[in-house]
Scaffold this active site. Structure first.
Site, short mmCIF file in Angstrom:
data_model
loop_
_atom_site.label_atom_id
_atom_site.label_comp_id
_atom_site.label_asym_id
_atom_site.label_seq_id
_atom_site.Cartn_x
_atom_site.Cartn_y
_atom_site.Cartn_z
N LYS A 126 -4.56 -9.61 28.41
CA LYS A 126 -4.32 -10.92 27.78
C LYS A 126 -4.39 -10.79 26.25
O LYS A 126 -3.55 -11.34 25.54
CB LYS A 126 -5.36 -11.95 28.28
CG LYS A 126 -5.11 -12.38 29.72
CD LYS A 126 -6.25 -13.20 30.33
CE LYS A 126 -5.96 -13.51 31.80
NZ LYS A 126 -7.04 -14.24 32.49
N GLN A 133 -13.21 -15.76 31.26
CA GLN A 133 -12.71 -15.02 32.43
C GLN A 133 -13.65 -15.23 33.62
O GLN A 133 -14.87 -15.10 33.49
CB GLN A 133 -12.57 -13.52 32.08
CG GLN A 133 -11.94 -12.68 33.16
CD GLN A 133 -10.46 -13.02 33.43
OE1 GLN A 133 -9.76 -13.54 32.57
NE2 GLN A 133 -10.01 -12.74 34.63
N ASP A 145 -6.68 -22.71 30.45
CA ASP A 145 -6.65 -22.27 31.85
C ASP A 145 -6.36 -23.45 32.79
O ASP A 145 -6.04 -23.24 33.97
CB ASP A 145 -8.02 -21.69 32.24
CG ASP A 145 -8.02 -20.17 32.30
OD1 ASP A 145 -6.99 -19.60 32.67
OD2 ASP A 145 -9.08 -19.58 31.98
#
Ligand code: GUN
Length: 295
Positions: A53, A97, A120
């Site tokens: 990412k 994450q 997200d």
């Protein structure tokens, strides 16, 4: 019928090229999209996702703020870092994450992220907006699956989509997105899970199967009809002594056999994975444009 393989790397590269041009334009106007990245602990899969990412951010000209934290960090310290990022104008998106170590309260962590920086799409405010069909950050993997279908000419409207898996990250949100009365939705959706009786009965009815169970060989050739479109969201590590890493990746679908019946199918790796990263970058750029009052 042997399936056409959906090339997620290709679609991701096209979308990232579009985003790169957009970021270059924004930078000329003094707007630099920024992503705050938080990884807790040393899970190897999470480390490789986060590295990918950040690499993609650099490639597109997106600023990223890397934070690798010890597995024993306290809930309080983690939330303090999120609050700092919430207040930092250089940060347009915050990525924590998942999964987090067991001692941390994931729900509480996700709720601490400002809904305006929730790239997200995991904050309950954004989930609620998504379910209600209001503009919101959409979760990256489900949104990437929809883009992959659209950019490969698959008609979603009116299709019977069978989703296998009901996670908060994939199964639940994609079901909600596909039933929306909108250009990306209008599908008829069945959600199957570990307590579904006779899974094959459902998958055989599907025009589109989305496999997100997290278990290899969940979908075998006898479970699909001819011409089905198969999207494999599974990422499973299988021990393989012939590989330098000691493992290989496989999805949830028996790819070699199912591809002989399907019309379109995604491989693992190289299918959905690159799209998840792309949609994170997409949401970060959207967030930067919103913060600058451009949309
Ligand atoms: N873990 C697995 N997939 C994801 C994702 O899309 N976002 C985050 N934050 N964690 C994940």
């Amino acid at each position: 019928m042997a399936a056409k393989i959906i090339d997620g790397k290709q679609v991701a590269a096209e979308m990232q090229a579009e985003l790169k041009a957009e970021v270059a334009q924004l930078r000329q106007e003094g707007i630099v999209p920024g992503l705050g990245v938080i990884l807790v602990g040393e899970d190897p899969a999470s480390q490789s996702y986060v590295t990918a990412k950040e690499r993609a951010c650099a490639e597109l000209g997106i600023y990223s703020d890397d934070n690798r934290l010890p597995a024993n960090i306290t809930q309080k310290d983690l939330i303090a870092l999120i609050n700092k990022m919430n207040a930092d104008p250089k940060i347009n998106g915050i990525l924590v994450q998942l999964p987090l170590p067991k001692h941390l309260n994931e729900g509480e962590v996700l709720i601490a992220i400002s809904p305006d920086k929730d790239v997200d799409g995991f904050h309950p405010t954004n989930i609620g907006k998504m379910v209600a069909g209001q503009p919101a950050f959409l979760p990256c993997t489900p949104h990437g699956v929809i883009k992959l279908l659209q950019r490969n000419g698959v008609k979603i409207e009116g299709a019977h989509v069978v989703i296998v898996g009901r996670s908060n990250i994939v199964g639940k949100p994609i079901a909600n997105m596909l039933i929306q009365k909108s250009k990306d939705g209008n599908a008829t959706v069945t959600v199957c899970h570990t307590k579904t009786k006779d899974l094959a009965h459902h998958t055989r009815q599907a025009d589109i199967i989305i496999a997100a169970a997290g278990r290899p060989n969940t979908i075998t050739a006898d479970m699909v009809k001819d011409g089905v479109v198969v999207i494999d969201v599974g990422v499973n590590r299988i021990k393989d002594a012939s590989k330098k890493s000691g493992f290989r990746l496989t999805g949830d679908v028996d790819f070699e056999k199912v591809k002989e019946k399907a019309s379109l199918i995604t491989p693992v790796p190289g299918g959905v994975g690159p799209m998840t990263i792309t949609m994170l970058l997409y949401n970060t750029v959207e967030s930067a444009k919103r913060a600058a009052g451009k949309i």
